[in-house]
Design a protein around this motif. Structure first.
Motif, PDB file in Angstrom:
ATOM      1  N   VAL A 264       0.853  -1.184   0.000  1.00 43.07           N
ATOM      2  CA  VAL A 264       0.000   0.000   0.000  1.00 43.07           C
ATOM      3  C   VAL A 264       0.892   1.238   0.000  1.00 43.07           C
ATOM      4  O   VAL A 264       1.894   1.308   0.715  1.00 43.07           O
ATOM      5  CB  VAL A 264      -0.925   0.004   1.225  1.00 43.07           C
ATOM      6  CG1 VAL A 264      -1.787   1.244   1.252  1.00 43.07           C
ATOM      7  CG2 VAL A 264      -1.786  -1.242   1.229  1.00 43.07           C
ATOM      8  N   SER A 265       0.496   2.207  -0.785  1.00 46.28           N
ATOM      9  CA  SER A 265       1.251   3.448  -0.899  1.00 46.28           C
ATOM     10  C   SER A 265       1.320   4.162   0.453  1.00 46.28           C
ATOM     11  O   SER A 265       0.338   4.180   1.197  1.00 46.28           O
ATOM     12  CB  SER A 265       0.561   4.355  -1.923  1.00 46.28           C
ATOM     13  OG  SER A 265       1.021   5.673  -1.813  1.00 46.28           O
TER      14      SER A 265
ATOM     15  N   LEU B  34       1.256   7.255   1.009  1.00 47.69           N
ATOM     16  CA  LEU B  34       0.278   8.351   0.986  1.00 47.69           C
ATOM     17  C   LEU B  34      -1.103   7.844   1.379  1.00 47.69           C
ATOM     18  O   LEU B  34      -1.811   8.474   2.176  1.00 47.69           O
ATOM     19  CB  LEU B  34       0.228   8.990  -0.411  1.00 47.69           C
ATOM     20  CG  LEU B  34      -0.758  10.141  -0.585  1.00 47.69           C
ATOM     21  CD1 LEU B  34      -0.334  11.313   0.306  1.00 47.69           C
ATOM     22  CD2 LEU B  34      -0.824  10.575  -2.034  1.00 47.69           C
ATOM     23  N   ILE B  35      -1.483   6.681   0.879  1.00 46.46           N
ATOM     24  CA  ILE B  35      -2.778   6.102   1.223  1.00 46.46           C
ATOM     25  C   ILE B  35      -2.799   5.709   2.699  1.00 46.46           C
ATOM     26  O   ILE B  35      -3.760   5.957   3.421  1.00 46.46           O
ATOM     27  CB  ILE B  35      -3.093   4.883   0.322  1.00 46.46           C
ATOM     28  CG1 ILE B  35      -3.318   5.358  -1.114  1.00 46.46           C
ATOM     29  CG2 ILE B  35      -4.311   4.130   0.841  1.00 46.46           C
ATOM     30  CD1 ILE B  35      -3.509   4.248  -2.106  1.00 46.46           C
ATOM     31  N   ARG B  36      -1.696   5.115   3.181  1.00 42.92           N
ATOM     32  CA  ARG B  36      -1.620   4.756   4.590  1.00 42.92           C
ATOM     33  C   ARG B  36      -1.727   5.989   5.484  1.00 42.92           C
ATOM     34  O   ARG B  36      -2.430   5.990   6.491  1.00 42.92           O
ATOM     35  CB  ARG B  36      -0.316   4.019   4.873  1.00 42.92           C
ATOM     36  CG  ARG B  36      -0.571   2.575   5.199  1.00 42.92           C
ATOM     37  CD  ARG B  36       0.652   1.892   5.688  1.00 42.92           C
ATOM     38  NE  ARG B  36       1.651   1.901   4.613  1.00 42.92           N
ATOM     39  CZ  ARG B  36       2.923   1.641   4.788  1.00 42.92           C
ATOM     40  NH1 ARG B  36       3.384   1.386   5.986  1.00 42.92           N
ATOM     41  NH2 ARG B  36       3.755   1.643   3.779  1.00 42.92           N
TER      42      ARG B  36
ATOM     43  N   GLY C  61      -3.170   8.807   4.720  1.00 43.58           N
ATOM     44  CA  GLY C  61      -4.546   9.288   4.628  1.00 43.58           C
ATOM     45  C   GLY C  61      -5.490   8.487   5.518  1.00 43.58           C
ATOM     46  O   GLY C  61      -6.335   9.049   6.221  1.00 43.58           O
ATOM     47  N   ARG C  62      -5.337   7.181   5.522  1.00 43.09           N
ATOM     48  CA  ARG C  62      -6.193   6.332   6.360  1.00 43.09           C
ATOM     49  C   ARG C  62      -6.011   6.640   7.836  1.00 43.09           C
ATOM     50  O   ARG C  62      -6.983   6.805   8.578  1.00 43.09           O
ATOM     51  CB  ARG C  62      -5.871   4.858   6.124  1.00 43.09           C
ATOM     52  CG  ARG C  62      -6.360   4.314   4.813  1.00 43.09           C
ATOM     53  CD  ARG C  62      -5.935   2.870   4.682  1.00 43.09           C
ATOM     54  NE  ARG C  62      -6.384   2.294   3.428  1.00 43.09           N
ATOM     55  CZ  ARG C  62      -6.026   1.100   3.002  1.00 43.09           C
ATOM     56  NH1 ARG C  62      -5.209   0.344   3.728  1.00 43.09           N
ATOM     57  NH2 ARG C  62      -6.483   0.637   1.862  1.00 43.09           N
ATOM     58  N   TRP C  63      -4.751   6.723   8.283  1.00 45.77           N
ATOM     59  CA  TRP C  63      -4.478   7.000   9.691  1.00 45.77           C
ATOM     60  C   TRP C  63      -4.925   8.411  10.055  1.00 45.77           C
ATOM     61  O   TRP C  63      -5.414   8.650  11.166  1.00 45.77           O
ATOM     62  CB  TRP C  63      -2.995   6.804  10.006  1.00 45.77           C
ATOM     63  CG  TRP C  63      -2.639   5.357  10.129  1.00 45.77           C
ATOM     64  CD1 TRP C  63      -1.995   4.590   9.207  1.00 45.77           C
ATOM     65  CD2 TRP C  63      -2.941   4.502  11.229  1.00 45.77           C
ATOM     66  NE1 TRP C  63      -1.866   3.305   9.665  1.00 45.77           N
ATOM     67  CE2 TRP C  63      -2.438   3.226  10.905  1.00 45.77           C
ATOM     68  CE3 TRP C  63      -3.576   4.674  12.442  1.00 45.77           C
ATOM     69  CZ2 TRP C  63      -2.550   2.133  11.765  1.00 45.77           C
ATOM     70  CZ3 TRP C  63      -3.689   3.587  13.302  1.00 45.77           C
ATOM     71  CH2 TRP C  63      -3.183   2.345  12.957  1.00 45.77           C
ATOM     72  N   SER C  64      -4.773   9.339   9.137  1.00 42.04           N
ATOM     73  CA  SER C  64      -5.213  10.725   9.396  1.00 42.04           C
ATOM     74  C   SER C  64      -6.722  10.774   9.598  1.00 42.04           C
ATOM     75  O   SER C  64      -7.213  11.417  10.528  1.00 42.04           O
ATOM     76  CB  SER C  64      -4.820  11.637   8.244  1.00 42.04           C
ATOM     77  OG  SER C  64      -3.428  11.706   8.118  1.00 42.04           O
TER      78      SER C  64
END
Length: 83
Positions: free
Chosen positions: A11-12, A14-16, A18-21
């Motif tokens: 997983v990118s 950036l995506i990780r 975004g998810r945690w954010s």
């Protein structure tokens, strides 16, 4: 019947991130919303307590009045009639 699954996809970052954010923001929003609702509920409970005191006082007065009326009715029924 074992199903062969492929290798896990990387997983990118950036995506990780975004998810945690979004997870963190959701937790913070939930805490804020809970705090706001708790404050509102405290106000509602205070108003209900005032109303309950008034309601209880009226009920006690009505009960007292009913008992006095019942005692008067019993006294009238138990006293001998004059003819």
């Amino acid at each position: 019947m074992a199903i062969e699954l492929g290798a896990p996809v990387r997983v990118s970052p950036l995506i990780r991130f975004g998810r945690w954010s979004f997870l963190g923001l959701g937790v913070l929003y939930g805490a804020y919303h809970q705090s706001r609702l708790s404050k509102r509920e405290v106000g509602i409970r205070a108003i209900e307590a005032e109303k309950k005191a008034i309601r209880d006082a009226k009920a006690a007065e009505e009960k007292k009045r009913a008992l006095e009326e019942e005692a008067r009715a019993i006294a009238d029924l138990s006293s001998p009639t004059k003819k």
